[in-house]
Design a protein around this motif. Structure first.
Motif, short mmCIF file in Angstrom:
data_model
loop_
_atom_site.label_atom_id
_atom_site.label_comp_id
_atom_site.label_asym_id
_atom_site.label_seq_id
_atom_site.Cartn_x
_atom_site.Cartn_y
_atom_site.Cartn_z
N ALA A 8 -21.59 17.15 -52.20
CA ALA A 8 -21.43 18.61 -52.58
C ALA A 8 -19.92 18.78 -53.05
N GLY A 69 -13.03 23.04 -65.07
CA GLY A 69 -13.90 22.94 -63.82
C GLY A 69 -14.63 24.22 -63.63
N HIS A 100 -19.18 30.79 -53.68
CA HIS A 100 -17.92 29.93 -53.45
C HIS A 100 -16.59 31.00 -53.57
C1 LIG Z 1 -17.48 22.70 -56.34
C2 LIG Z 1 -17.87 23.89 -56.36
C3 LIG Z 1 -17.00 24.73 -57.30
C4 LIG Z 1 -15.46 24.54 -57.79
O1 LIG Z 1 -15.50 23.64 -58.97
P1 LIG Z 1 -14.30 22.68 -59.40
O2 LIG Z 1 -14.73 22.01 -60.65
O3 LIG Z 1 -14.00 21.93 -58.24
O4 LIG Z 1 -13.43 23.83 -59.59
C5 LIG Z 1 -17.34 26.29 -57.58
N1 LIG Z 1 -18.60 26.51 -57.12
C6 LIG Z 1 -19.43 25.74 -56.37
C7 LIG Z 1 -20.75 26.41 -56.04
C8 LIG Z 1 -19.01 24.46 -55.98
O5 LIG Z 1 -19.77 23.74 -55.36
#
Ligand SMILES: *Cc1c(COP(=O)(O)O)cnc(C)c1O
Length: 395
Positions: A8, A69, A100
């Motif tokens: 995760a 991302g 998040h």
């Molecule tokens: C990892 C994650 C993010 C962030 O994604 P990045 O590509 O690392 O910026 C956002 N939301 C959730 C639920 C995540 O698991």
């Protein structure tokens, strides 16, 4: 032996994704905005990647915007919907307490800018209730943002139902689907999703790349101004190699999804069965409505950090909800959101297994977690007080 059980947090890139990325960087290095053949080749590759990514969630290529991302996609989706709402005098947003931080911190900023935020209860099982969401919608609600699957406790939300409610009320629906894309079936049409965030490194693609799906007709706000890339919505020379590798990784993940789901769910359930016999422990989140690879427990009387470091010594990469390691003593906001008290939330362990995990590895994890929990309790003053009756057990 090393068992990587922190998928995760990030995943290992697939062989095909690495090969694709390398060959693109070697031969296909043109700038997609350049007019000569080398540039146009890069442009074609990028558009091919866009079509593949779109197909994986039943969207159209013109609805996909490449980003750096998941965090960027979350920021852009929420900012865009808020901007549209503000123009219509609608400044109320609905979300949940266990999103998040890319979502929660963006919402906090919007609150400072005059928006009103309602955070829905996610209950003890880590699930949003559709009826409570519907009751929270107001005349001035411009956006509902609820994650597809939670990154800490893995619970999968009733997204299709939430989407249908939003659609019926004319409210935009964004979902942070970073943990779900490539792991669970997603159909943005059937699921009534207007905006969706994804990140390649959570499905065996490269880090630093992801995408935002925005349904046709939704005008995005730019986070980055400059060139006309991504149809003018995200300036900067495109990371063609990463976009191609992401598309390949996603294609593989979707092709193998049913089989991966079957295997990982069975391994997950074996792990849960093996850990729940530990006295004064509790599984976090609904036992079934959760990601196929997610196991998250609280063990009373110990610190998650110590557990995690001792497991590392034994070759197991895991994660803990409490974030001493990241410089703060606050327990996980996700565990607090499902009603765990501070002391219990501190003793949490997240194991997120990968597709290739074997029964033997699961049993190795079970044996080692049992041993380490027992050892840590044997030296814990908190545990001594619990056993002697000086303080009360919660779990
Ligand atoms: C990892 C994650 C993010 C962030 O994604 P990045 O590509 O690392 O910026 C956002 N939301 C959730 C639920 C995540 O698991």
């Amino acid at each position: 032996m090393r068992i990587y059980a922190d998928n995760a947090a990030t995943t290992k890139m697939s062989r095909a994704a690495i090969d694709t990325m390398l060959s693109c960087m070697e031969g296909n290095y043109g700038n997609p905005s350049s007019l000569y053949v080398l540039g146009q080749q890069a442009k074609e590759s990028l558009e091919r990647a866009r079509e593949e990514v779109a197909a994986a969630i039943n969207a159209q290529a013109a609805e996909i915007y490449f980003t750096s991302g998941g965090s960027e996609a979350d920021n852009q989706a929420i900012r865009s919907a808020a901007g549209l709402g503000k123009k219509q005098g609608k400044m109320h947003i609905i979300s949940t307490a266990f999103e998040h931080h890319a979502v929660l911190h963006t919402l906090k900023k919007l609150e400072d800018e005059g928006f009103e935020i309602t955070l829905l209860d996610v209950h003890e099982d880590g699930l949003v209730r559709a009826a409570e969401l519907e009751a929270a919608i107001r005349e001035d609600t411009c956006l509902v943002t609820v994650m597809f699957a939670n990154n800490e406790i893995g619970t999968v939300q009733p997204v299709r139902e939430i989407g249908a409610i939003c659609r019926a009320h004319g409210v935009l629906f964004h979902t942070d689907a970073v943990q779900a894309v490539g792991h669970l079936p997603i159909d943005v049409q059937a699921d009534n999703i207007d905006l969706l965030s994804a990140s390649a490194h959570k499905f065996h693609g490269p880090k630093g790349t992801g995408f935002l799906y925005a349904r046709k007709g939704i005008r995005l706000l730019n986070l980055i101004e400059g060139g006309a890339q991504e149809r003018g919505k995200r300036a900067g020379t495109e990371n063609v190699a990463a976009a191609l590798a992401m598309a390949v990784a996603l294609r593989e993940a979707v092709a193998d999804m049913a089989e991966n789901d079957r295997h990982m769910s069975a391994m997950r359930d074996r792990l849960i069965e093996g850990l729940k016999v530990i006295p004064h422990s509790a599984l976090n989140g609904d036992p079934k409505k959760r990601l196929p690879g997610n196991v998250n427990f609280c063990f009373e009387g110990i610190e998650g950090e110590s557990l995690l470091l001792m497991l590392d010594d034994r070759g197991i990469c895991a994660s803990s909800g409490s974030a001493c390691t990241s410089g703060s003593l606050d327990p996980s906001h996700v565990l607090l959101a499902i009603g765990r008290v501070h002391d219990v939330a501190h003793g949490s362990l997240r194991l997120t297994i990968g597709e290739g995990i074997t029964e033997k590895e699961i049993d190795y994890i079970i044996d080692n977690v049992r041993e380490v929990v027992e050892y840590l309790r044997s030296i814990s003053p908190v545990w001594r007080d619990l056993v002697s009756g000086k303080s009360q057990f919660i779990l």
